[in-house]
Design a protein around this motif. Structure first.
Motif, PDB file in Angstrom:
ATOM      1  N   HIS A   1      47.154 136.961  94.267  1.00 28.33           N
ATOM      2  CA  HIS A   1      45.784 136.547  93.947  1.00 28.33           C
ATOM      3  C   HIS A   1      45.730 135.143  93.376  1.00 28.33           C
ATOM      4  O   HIS A   1      44.645 134.681  93.022  1.00 28.33           O
ATOM      5  N   GLN A   2      46.837 134.468  93.272  1.00 26.25           N
ATOM      6  CA  GLN A   2      46.842 133.123  92.714  1.00 26.25           C
ATOM      7  C   GLN A   2      46.425 132.118  93.783  1.00 26.25           C
ATOM      8  O   GLN A   2      46.894 132.179  94.922  1.00 26.25           O
ATOM      9  N   PRO A   3      45.536 131.159  93.473  1.00 23.00           N
ATOM     10  CA  PRO A   3      45.133 130.158  94.463  1.00 23.00           C
ATOM     11  C   PRO A   3      46.320 129.315  94.900  1.00 23.00           C
ATOM     12  O   PRO A   3      47.322 129.175  94.188  1.00 23.00           O
ATOM     13  N   ASP A   4      46.202 128.746  96.092  1.00 20.86           N
ATOM     14  CA  ASP A   4      47.258 127.862  96.585  1.00 20.86           C
ATOM     15  C   ASP A   4      47.424 126.662  95.672  1.00 20.86           C
ATOM     16  O   ASP A   4      46.469 126.185  95.037  1.00 20.86           O
ATOM     17  N   ASN A   5      48.633 126.167  95.636  1.00 19.22           N
ATOM     18  CA  ASN A   5      48.936 125.024  94.771  1.00 19.22           C
ATOM     19  C   ASN A   5      48.596 123.724  95.510  1.00 19.22           C
ATOM     20  O   ASN A   5      49.461 122.966  95.939  1.00 19.22           O
ATOM     21  N   THR A   6      47.273 123.519  95.694  1.00 19.71           N
ATOM     22  CA  THR A   6      46.798 122.295  96.337  1.00 19.71           C
ATOM     23  C   THR A   6      45.862 121.567  95.377  1.00 19.71           C
ATOM     24  O   THR A   6      45.360 122.149  94.401  1.00 19.71           O
ATOM     25  N   ALA A   7      45.641 120.306  95.655  1.00 21.41           N
ATOM     26  CA  ALA A   7      44.782 119.509  94.775  1.00 21.41           C
ATOM     27  C   ALA A   7      43.359 120.061  94.749  1.00 21.41           C
ATOM     28  O   ALA A   7      42.677 120.007  93.718  1.00 21.41           O
ATOM     29  N   PHE A   8      42.912 120.639  95.899  1.00 21.77           N
ATOM     30  CA  PHE A   8      41.544 121.144  95.944  1.00 21.77           C
ATOM     31  C   PHE A   8      41.391 122.436  95.159  1.00 21.77           C
ATOM     32  O   PHE A   8      40.499 122.583  94.321  1.00 21.77           O
ATOM     33  N   THR A   9      42.277 123.413  95.411  1.00 26.41           N
ATOM     34  CA  THR A   9      42.144 124.707  94.740  1.00 26.41           C
ATOM     35  C   THR A   9      42.501 124.629  93.268  1.00 26.41           C
ATOM     36  O   THR A   9      41.996 125.412  92.461  1.00 26.41           O
ATOM     37  N   GLN A  10      43.377 123.700  92.897  1.00 29.06           N
ATOM     38  CA  GLN A  10      43.761 123.558  91.492  1.00 29.06           C
ATOM     39  C   GLN A  10      42.923 122.508  90.758  1.00 29.06           C
ATOM     40  O   GLN A  10      43.227 122.170  89.615  1.00 29.06           O
ATOM     41  N   GLN A  11      41.911 121.991  91.461  1.00 29.26           N
ATOM     42  CA  GLN A  11      40.965 121.049  90.858  1.00 29.26           C
ATOM     43  C   GLN A  11      41.666 119.810  90.305  1.00 29.26           C
ATOM     44  O   GLN A  11      41.434 119.370  89.172  1.00 29.26           O
ATOM     45  N   ARG A  12      42.532 119.243  91.139  1.00 29.90           N
ATOM     46  CA  ARG A  12      43.207 118.009  90.742  1.00 29.90           C
ATOM     47  C   ARG A  12      42.742 116.809  91.567  1.00 29.90           C
ATOM     48  O   ARG A  12      43.382 115.759  91.563  1.00 29.90           O
ATOM     49  N   LEU A  13      41.632 116.981  92.308  1.00 31.27           N
ATOM     50  CA  LEU A  13      41.111 115.882  93.103  1.00 31.27           C
ATOM     51  C   LEU A  13      40.580 114.776  92.191  1.00 31.27           C
ATOM     52  O   LEU A  13      40.084 115.043  91.081  1.00 31.27           O
ATOM     53  N   PRO A  14      40.691 113.536  92.613  1.00 32.23           N
ATOM     54  CA  PRO A  14      40.131 112.445  91.794  1.00 32.23           C
ATOM     55  C   PRO A  14      38.617 112.597  91.682  1.00 32.23           C
ATOM     56  O   PRO A  14      37.936 112.957  92.647  1.00 32.23           O
ATOM     57  N   ALA A  15      38.070 112.376  90.527  1.00 31.37           N
ATOM     58  CA  ALA A  15      36.640 112.561  90.265  1.00 31.37           C
ATOM     59  C   ALA A  15      36.110 111.382  89.475  1.00 31.37           C
ATOM     60  O   ALA A  15      36.864 110.675  88.802  1.00 31.37           O
ATOM     61  N   TRP A  16      34.805 111.192  89.613  1.00 34.57           N
ATOM     62  CA  TRP A  16      34.132 110.125  88.855  1.00 34.57           C
ATOM     63  C   TRP A  16      33.055 110.745  87.992  1.00 34.57           C
ATOM     64  O   TRP A  16      32.197 111.474  88.464  1.00 34.57           O
ATOM     65  N   GLN A  17      33.124 110.500  86.711  1.00 34.23           N
ATOM     66  CA  GLN A  17      32.148 111.019  85.768  1.00 34.23           C
ATOM     67  C   GLN A  17      31.361 109.847  85.202  1.00 34.23           C
ATOM     68  O   GLN A  17      31.921 108.995  84.506  1.00 34.23           O
ATOM     69  N   PRO A  18      30.056 109.780  85.545  1.00 32.67           N
ATOM     70  CA  PRO A  18      29.280 108.621  85.082  1.00 32.67           C
ATOM     71  C   PRO A  18      29.081 108.643  83.568  1.00 32.67           C
ATOM     72  O   PRO A  18      28.770 109.682  82.974  1.00 32.67           O
ATOM     73  N   LEU A  19      29.289 107.524  82.960  1.00 34.34           N
ATOM     74  CA  LEU A  19      29.020 107.335  81.532  1.00 34.34           C
ATOM     75  C   LEU A  19      27.825 106.402  81.423  1.00 34.34           C
ATOM     76  O   LEU A  19      27.938 105.194  81.672  1.00 34.34           O
ATOM     77  N   LEU A  20      26.674 106.949  81.120  1.00 41.14           N
ATOM     78  CA  LEU A  20      25.447 106.175  81.106  1.00 41.14           C
ATOM     79  C   LEU A  20      25.350 105.360  79.828  1.00 41.14           C
ATOM     80  O   LEU A  20      25.095 105.888  78.741  1.00 41.14           O
ATOM     81  N   SER A  21      25.578 104.084  79.974  1.00 43.90           N
ATOM     82  CA  SER A  21      25.418 103.175  78.851  1.00 43.90           C
ATOM     83  C   SER A  21      23.980 102.675  78.816  1.00 43.90           C
ATOM     84  O   SER A  21      23.197 102.901  79.734  1.00 43.90           O
ATOM     85  N   ALA A  22      23.660 101.964  77.737  1.00 45.53           N
ATOM     86  CA  ALA A  22      22.305 101.437  77.603  1.00 45.53           C
ATOM     87  C   ALA A  22      21.983 100.447  78.718  1.00 45.53           C
ATOM     88  O   ALA A  22      20.848 100.377  79.195  1.00 45.53           O
ATOM     89  N   SER A  23      22.970  99.677  79.143  1.00 47.10           N
ATOM     90  CA  SER A  23      22.731  98.678  80.189  1.00 47.10           C
ATOM     91  C   SER A  23      22.427  99.327  81.539  1.00 47.10           C
ATOM     92  O   SER A  23      21.900  98.670  82.429  1.00 47.10           O
TER      93      SER A  23
END
Length: 353
Positions: A11-33
């Motif tokens: 029942h363990q997910p495959d050891n891939t970047a997608f299933t283990q959530q290791r894909l590169p991601a961008w998290q916006p940091l909303l500054s005042a500018s």
């Protein structure tokens, strides 16, 4: 232990970047500018769109007349008094006279409006049989229980169309006449009654039952009209493409309104010499007064209206955009003040250190 480890591995997910959530991601940091220009730009865009909608709505010309017939409010008061408390009310006619000092630019749409009529009432809204309205013969003979108490007649015959919505069908009728010259005869203005219903309603949702020996009357044989109707469904119009369940007025009425004050399209004026609008002059609207409204405190209005790129007159939409745009700019200024104030405090703290 071996079985438990094997079960976990299955029942363990495959050891891939997608299933283990290791894909590169961008998290916006909303500054005042970033946040402040977004608020100001959004606010300006909403205000611009709101101004366009508001002035476009105000540019739409309307002419309306309340023909309810309250005591002392016109020649329809006699018809109003005769219609109350009698179902169906006796036939009665009245007229509305008006004059146009200048051309009423087209295309011109004729609406009727009802007030204090709650088509959004739950019991009223479900009092219909969509299978019957789609032309199914079995539903024609056996209406749905939701139609009660307008499911069967006093004689036990199935009602077609059944339900409270169909029983309350608006049945006033109007004709428009134009006096081209002072003292001259009135000439009837052609009213285009075709295509007033939604395309999907007329072509998809509503269907007549299959003809019997080429006759729609035989298809409805063994059924009864709703109690408030003067004639059966197959006699609503002499046009075979506009009678029965596919009658345009009936289809328009069966699309219930969300608010207690609503308008429904009655006709378009776009034929002959009136395709560009209504010329100046005197006019008369002959009204066949059938529909009682005083029992529930309602009013009936006739409305001539032009349209714009945004449709009919609707100032609310423009006002809503203006309010939202103003709030965006106000919030932007509040955030700007807070940002400047706390930025100065952060600068003083750095100096002290």
């Amino acid at each position: 232990m071996t079985w438990s480890a094997t079960a976990r591995g299955a029942h363990q997910p495959d050891n891939t970047a997608f299933t283990q959530q290791r894909l590169p991601a961008w998290q916006p940091l909303l500054s005042a500018s970033i946040a402040l220009p977004l608020f100001f730009c959004a606010g300006l865009a909403f205000i611009g769109l709101g101004l366009g909608l508001y002035y476009s709505s105000n540019g739409i010309k309307e002419l309306e007349y309340d023909y309810t017939g309250d005591q002392g409010t016109g020649n329809c008061s006699v018809c109003s008094a005769a219609a109350e408390g009698r179902a169906p009310p006796p036939p009665c006619s009245c007229a509305w006279y008006f004059s146009l000092p200048e051309r009423f630019q087209g295309p011109v749409y004729l609406y009727y409006e009802l007030t204090n009529f709650y088509q959004n009432n739950r019991r009223y809204g479900v009092s219909r049989d969509d299978e019957q309205l789609s032309g199914m013969p079995s539903a024609l003979r056996h209406p749905a229980n939701d139609c009660a108490p307008y499911q069967r007649s006093a004689a036990g015959l199935p009602i077609a169309p059944c339900g409270a919505i169909a029983n309350s069908l608006f049945n006033d009728s109007f004709s428009l006449w134009h006096q081209r010259q002072s003292g001259g005869p009135y000439v009837e203005v052609p009213l285009d009654r075709s295509g007033i219903a939604w395309w999907t309603d007329y072509h998809v949702k509503f269907r007549n039952p299959p003809l019997v020996n080429g006759s729609l009357a035989l298809a409805f044989q063994g059924t009864a009209p709703p109690p408030n109707w003067r004639r059966p469904a197959y006699e609503l119009s002499p046009d075979p493409n506009n009678t029965g369940f596919i009658n345009q007025d009936f289809v328009v009425w069966m699309r219930t309104a969300a608010l207690p004050t609503f308008r429904k399209l009655y006709a378009r004026i776009r034929q002959g010499n009136y395709s560009a609008g209504l010329p100046r002059g005197a006019y008369r609207v002959n009204i066949t007064y059938n529909y009682p409204v005083r029992a529930f405190g309602g009013h009936k209005l006739l409305i001539f209206s032009s349209i714009s790129w945004m449709g009919g007159k609707n100032p609310f939409l423009g006002i809503a955009y203006l309010v939202v745009g103003s709030l965006c700019i106000l919030i932007g200024f509040v955030m700007l003040v807070v940002y400047i104030r706390y930025q100065d405090q952060d600068g003083d703290d750095d100096d002290e250190e």
